[in-house]
Design a protein around this motif. Structure first.
Motif, PDB file in Angstrom:
ATOM      1  N   TYR A 298       0.841  -1.207   0.000  1.00  0.00           N
ATOM      2  CA  TYR A 298       0.000   0.000   0.000  1.00  0.00           C
ATOM      3  C   TYR A 298       0.874   1.254   0.000  1.00  0.00           C
ATOM      4  CZ  TYR A 298      -3.268   3.608   1.322  1.00  0.00           C
ATOM      5  OH  TYR A 298      -4.004   4.749   1.341  1.00  0.00           O
ATOM      6  N   ALA A 299       1.952   1.216   0.761  1.00  0.00           N
ATOM      7  CA  ALA A 299       2.794   2.410   0.875  1.00  0.00           C
ATOM      8  C   ALA A 299       3.446   2.745  -0.471  1.00  0.00           C
ATOM      9  CB  ALA A 299       3.853   2.202   1.945  1.00  0.00           C
ATOM     10  N   HIS A 301       2.147   1.894  -3.383  1.00  0.00           N
ATOM     11  CA  HIS A 301       0.998   2.354  -4.160  1.00  0.00           C
ATOM     12  C   HIS A 301       0.726   3.830  -3.860  1.00  0.00           C
ATOM     13  CE1 HIS A 301      -3.158   2.548  -5.614  1.00  0.00           C
ATOM     14  NE2 HIS A 301      -3.549   2.876  -4.405  1.00  0.00           N
ATOM     15  N   ASP A 302       0.890   4.186  -2.590  1.00  0.00           N
ATOM     16  CA  ASP A 302       0.647   5.563  -2.161  1.00  0.00           C
ATOM     17  C   ASP A 302       1.642   6.516  -2.814  1.00  0.00           C
ATOM     18  OD1 ASP A 302      -0.525   7.455   0.131  1.00  0.00           O
ATOM     19  OD2 ASP A 302       1.653   7.721   0.007  1.00  0.00           O
TER      20      ASP A 302
ATOM     21  N   ASP B  70      -9.105   6.197   0.293  1.00  0.00           N
ATOM     22  CA  ASP B  70      -8.975   5.665  -1.065  1.00  0.00           C
ATOM     23  C   ASP B  70      -9.496   4.233  -1.166  1.00  0.00           C
ATOM     24  OD1 ASP B  70      -7.103   4.305   0.362  1.00  0.00           O
ATOM     25  OD2 ASP B  70      -5.376   4.901  -0.843  1.00  0.00           O
ATOM     26  N   THR B  93       0.152   1.191   7.783  1.00  0.00           N
ATOM     27  CA  THR B  93      -0.026   2.499   7.138  1.00  0.00           C
ATOM     28  C   THR B  93      -1.483   2.920   7.252  1.00  0.00           C
ATOM     29  OG1 THR B  93       1.555   1.714   5.506  1.00  0.00           O
ATOM     30  CG2 THR B  93       0.487   3.814   5.049  1.00  0.00           C
ATOM     31  N   GLN B  96      -4.826   6.940   2.860  1.00  0.00           N
ATOM     32  CA  GLN B  96      -5.054   8.331   2.480  1.00  0.00           C
ATOM     33  C   GLN B  96      -6.514   8.676   2.739  1.00  0.00           C
ATOM     34  OE1 GLN B  96      -3.339  10.768   1.558  1.00  0.00           O
ATOM     35  NE2 GLN B  96      -1.365   9.918   0.913  1.00  0.00           N
TER      36      GLN B  96
END
Ligand SMILES: Nc1ncnc2c1ncn2[C@@H]1O[C@H](COP(=O)(O)OP(=O)(O)O)[C@@H](O)[C@H]1O
Ligand SMILES: [Mg+2]
Lengths: 328, 652
Positions: A298-299, A301-302, B70, B93, B96
């Motif tokens: 995910y990171a 992707h971020d 997201d 994480t 967003q």
């Protein structure tokens, strides 16, 4: 009819999966390049359960890059390509949110300057844009020329990523880690750093055969393989291992499969156990709707989302319809 | 050196095809940690010169907020957490997220051409921005400013005073105020008390004198307006910020009817230290007959009865009147009138002539007699059936004075009578410009009782509707409060130029009247803290949330604790007290000796005479009146009360 034999093989012990290879829908799949690897952990390739409760480092930075390009002009058969590459490092601290700590981008043109019509060439040179020149031998059919341009774009991005990664790794504080999307073995500095990992999602390179290959590619979810050392003269020496994020059964062999690269050092064998633990936790939150979410952290992707949001808007889609314009 | 800091932008306007910016609405995002909330006022500045919408400044108020991440579908969150909510909290994480806000446009600069809000930077509004956004600049500056502080706009750690325009709150441009919200939390009564104090201190000099007439309809609510209440530092700071001196009302006049004994006052302000300045409110036949319509409207009294009442008012009251059976009557009191009725019934019976007396049927006469004697028994203490009246000081109203009429313990019929008479008298004097002040605020709590949305047409409702429609020209201003706005006559609330909302009931918010509010605004109203209000005012294009300080007067509830009401005094003591109030030199035993063995009616009559005459030597006067049979007082020439405008036939 078909069901009949599929059921039969599954009943006989085949693992049911479901995968439509890209080649089967017309695209070129990566050709497997064979490389030799030497085990540096265990006598034969084994799988190890990872400690999914391993504590994540206090801070982890993630590096990724993007590239965008399109043909914007044509001087005879010589294309003029406009390219944009960008890379960024986003750091995750105690609040578990990602913040950009470093970022670079570059816009440039690709063409074969000498073959351009004189006024076009002058206009290009006067504009001050950085130009990457193709070799005369790259000119020809568009497919050939564009493949060459693509290589230049890839190279520019990799270079940007490497620069940013090297800068970041020198600033890395004690206990902080850097995760790079892709190969670590491209940069000497990164390949030697004790707390930098490369995370590789595509598995074109083949390191094993026979029983070792089977164990490597069927490593169960939440497990890793023994650490091995790929033998390549083109790259920096590194250690590597496979890590499975999600169960592949029912999908395909490579589903949820990562290959991790770390520095070639004795201590990496011990570190692999710990790092694999917290890397497995990185599978959530999932990076949907990206199609590669099963192995795209995910990171990472971020970082990619961040870069895309900041890229010039006019790369995204053709500005006008491609239908022939009606006479007016 | 003073350094002007350029304020930092706190957000950015965004527009998509699905959520475009329009001339009336826009969307912007902020950091996840932001001080912005529903009701915050923001300023948008168009981008730099040359860009779309450059130079344009837009003010807006936040009406809705959205947060999302997201995450493509909730299912993916479940997948990532493997179905375990506890795991979802552990992921390394945080996704967003976005804080997206919707704002309604308050004002655009320039106003023409009216265009969509530019996609610019968003700032929190400063004091000056708030004044501009709410168009207060038009009436806060200039030769004759008309601002009345109503509260503090409070958002994001920032406070800015908000003013109403006196020309739109108290006439002539618009007028009236309505406040609604649930009991005990909406701070309706408190807000009106606070606003009255603000009006008294800020009513612009060029608009003249102003007074307030407040009907106390609930317990001790308005009984201690002249006593200081407890304020905390935050309240005092707010008063200072608003430019209002926190002090109780300097001039308050209390009026309360008597209890049935005719001498004890029917109010909770009977503590010995305070009861001295409560005037008895006592009306006689004349005052009641003027408004007999009030009594009759409640029931099914017919036109014939109306005609008979008119006849009594015009031909009988205060005149030498021949009953046609040889008797002569001068009717001034209920007792006199009953004498006339008896003479008529006896005369008709004796002569056996017919059932008619002067074109009026005996049944009609009986009906009217019943109604009138009904009021004199049900409202004993307000209505004396014998003796003179004691009324509000019509024509002598004083500037910045609150007149409190306590009708909390009067029955519904009596309350109607008091409203009808008091308001009609105000109207009459304001029309003639001889009330003593140029404007009067009339405060009516529980408006839903007096001007309900449904139910029969009553005189009081017609009267309230009439003030709400015409009062602004006269300086007759209605401040009304109720729990449920939806239960009040539509046009009465509709005519209120200014509307306040305190904490609202969710069911009430679901009624059609609140459809214009965003769901977020409704939630805010349903959870509004004590001391906060939402205000609508003609100059504000959107509702604004405000905070106001506690009124600087003693709360009714605290008042009755500090000044517990006295138990009713025995008849003689009550008489003593009333006389001593008029003349401090009087000693109780002198009075008691005088009234021993006297008929209470005679004593009451003498007392009323003293009250009305206010002689130098009250005791001597009292003795004289009591000594003789009270001679009929020559009545002053009657002033006809003009009828209400013909509004009863208007459709609803
Ligand atoms: N501005 C204020 N700040 C804090 N408390 C207040 C404020 N105004 C009123 N209150 C308190 O709120 C309560 C309810 O007020 P009240 O005016 O009686 O409400 P309502 O008339 O709507 O029933 C009272 O206890 C009062 O002290
Ligand atoms: Mg109240």
């Amino acid at each position: 009819m078909a069901r009949g034999w599929v059921d039969a093989i599954v009943a006989a012990g085949a693992v049911p999966v479901s995968y439509v290879p890209e080649a089967s829908i017309g695209r070129q799949a990566d050709a497997a390049e064979a490389t030799v690897a030497e085990l540096v952990e265990d006598a034969e390739l084994r799988t190890h359960r990872v400690d999914a409760a391993a504590p994540a480092p206090a801070a982890v930075s993630f590096l990724d890059g993007i590239q965008q390009w399109r043909v914007v002009g044509q001087s005879g058969v010589v294309p003029l390509v406009r390219a944009y590459v960008a890379a960024a490092v986003r750091r995750r601290g105690g609040d578990r949110r990602l913040r950009t700590v470093a970022e670079r981008s570059l816009e440039f043109a690709i063409t074969h300057v000498e073959a351009l019509a004189a006024p076009v060439r002058r206009a290009l040179e006067d504009s001050g844009v950085t130009v990457v020149n193709l070799a005369a031998t790259d000119l020809g059919q568009p497919s050939r020329t564009l493949r060459a341009a693509h290589v230049q774009v890839d190279r520019a991005r990799e270079q940007l990523e490497r620069q940013l990664g090297e800068r970041c790794v020198t600033d890395l504080r004690d206990g902080e880690w850097l995760i790079v999307d892709g190969l670590l073995s491209e940069s000497e500095l990164l390949a030697r750093h004790p707390r930098t990992l490369g995370v590789i999602k595509s598995h074109g390179a083949q390191f094993f055969s026979g029983a070792d290959l089977e164990r490597a590619l069927t490593v169960p979810a939440g497990h890793r393989t023994s650490v091995f050392a790929p033998q390549s003269h083109a790259h920096q020496p590194i250690y590597s291992w496979y890590l499975r994020l999600w169960p592949w059964e029912g999908n395909d062999l490579l589903y949820g499969l990562l290959r991790i690269e770390a520095r070639a050092h004795r201590e990496t064998v011990a570190a692999a156990a710990g790092a694999s633990g917290w890397l497995v936790q990185e599978r959530a939150p999932v990076s949907t709707p990206d199609e590669r979410w099963d192995r795209l952290l995910y990171a990472i992707h971020d970082v990619e989302t961040y870069l895309r949001a900041r890229a010039p808007r006019d790369f995204l889609s053709p500005t006008a319809s491609r239908l022939p314009r009606a006479a007016s | 050196m003073i350094q002007r800091q350029t304020p930092e932008s706190i957000g950015r306007v965004v527009a998509t095809e699905l959520k475009p910016a329009t001339p009336h609405q826009f969307h912007f995002w902020t950091a996840n940690e932001t001080t912005i909330g529903i009701g915050a006022i923001v300023k948008v500045e168009g981008p730099g010169a040359g860009d779309q919408g450059s130079g344009r400044v837009v003010f807006g108020v936040v009406t809705d907020g959205f947060a999302y991440s997201d995450l493509a579908t909730p299912l993916h969150d479940v997948v990532g957490a493997e179905g375990d909510p506890a795991k979802a909290a552990e992921r390394p994480t945080v996704r967003q997220e976005i804080r997206l806000w919707t704002a309604a446009v308050l004002r655009q600069e320039p106003e023409e051409p009216l265009q969509p809000v530019p996609l610019g930077a968003v700032y929190l509004a400063s004091d000056a921005d708030v004044a501009q956004a709410l168009r207060m600049d038009a009436y806060l500056t200039g030769a004759q400013p008309t601002g009345i502080p109503v509260g503090l706009y409070t958002a994001a750690g920032h406070e800015a005073p908000v003013y109403l325009d006196a020309d739109f709150l108290l006439g002539p441009e618009a007028a009236h105020l309505n406040i609604s919200g649930v009991s005990g939390l909406a701070t309706k009564t408190s807000a009106v008390e606070f606003l009255l104090a603000s009006i008294f201190q800020h009513f612009p000099a060029h608009k003249g004198r102003i007074a307030a007439l407040c009907f106390n309809v609930k317990g001790p609510d308005l009984c201690f307006l002249d006593r200081p209440g407890a304020l905390d530092d935050a309240d005092r700071r707010r008063y200072e910020r608003l430019g209002i001196t926190p002090q109780p009302f300097e001039r308050v006049r209390y009026y309360a009817p008597c209890k049935a004994d005719g001498v004890n006052l029917n109010t909770l302000r009977t503590h010995p230290d305070l009861v001295g300045d409560v005037e008895p409110l006592v009306w006689g036949l004349e005052e009641v007959l003027d408004f007999a319509e009030v009594l009759l409207n409640r029931d099914d009294i017919d036109a014939k009865a109306d005609a008979f009442i008119d006849f009594l008012s015009d031909r009988v009251l205060n005149k030498e009147f021949d009953d046609g059976f040889g008797g002569s009557h001068r009717v001034q009191t209920f007792a006199d009138l009953d004498g006339l009725f008896r003479a008529i019934f006896d005369g008709l019976e004796l002569t056996g002539r017919s059932d008619m007396w002067r074109t009026h049927h005996i049944a009609t006469i009986r009906k009217v007699r019943n109604r009138l004697s009904n009021i004199s028994t049900r409202c004993k203490g307000l209505v004396t059936d014998d003796g003179p009246s004691n009324d509000l000081p019509w024509g002598r109203f004083e500037d910045r004075t609150v007149y409190v009429v306590d009708v909390a313990n009067v029955d519904a019929l009596g309350q109607d009578l008091v409203f009808a008479r008091a308001v009609s008298k105000l109207r009459e004097h304001l029309e003639r410009r001889d009330l003593g002040v140029e404007a009067v605020v009339v405060f009516v709590d529980e408006l839903n009782k007096y001007a309900p949305g449904d139910g029969p047409e009553t005189y009081v409702r017609k009267m309230l509707l009439d003030i709400s429609e015409r009062g602004r020209y006269l300086g007759l201003v209605l401040f009304a409060a109720e729990q449920f706005r939806s239960q009040v006559h539509r046009r009465v609330v509709g005519n209120a130029g200014t509307t306040l909302f305190g904490r609202m009931d969710a069911d009430e918010l679901a009624t059609p009247g609140y459809q214009v509010l965003s769901p977020a605004t409704k939630i805010k109203l349903a959870t509004l803290p004590i001391g906060e209000l939402m205000v609508r005012h003609p100059h504000f294009t959107q509702p604004i949330f405000l905070r106001f300080p506690r009124p600087a007067v003693l709360r009714g509830r605290d008042g009755v604790e500090r000044f517990p009401p006295a138990t009713d005094l025995p008849f003689e003591d009550a008489v003593v007290r009333q006389l001593v109030r008029l003349d401090r030199r009087i000693r109780p035993n002198q009075v008691k000796d005088l009234i021993a063995e006297r008929r209470p009616d005679d004593v009451r009559r003498a007392l009323a005479a003293v009250r009305r005459t206010r002689p130098e030597d009250a005791l001597a006067y009292f003795r004289r009146i009591l000594g003789a049979r009270v001679a009929p007082v020559t009545a002053p020439a009657r002033e006809a009360v003009p009828p209400l405008n013909p509004i009863s036939e208007e459709p609803y």
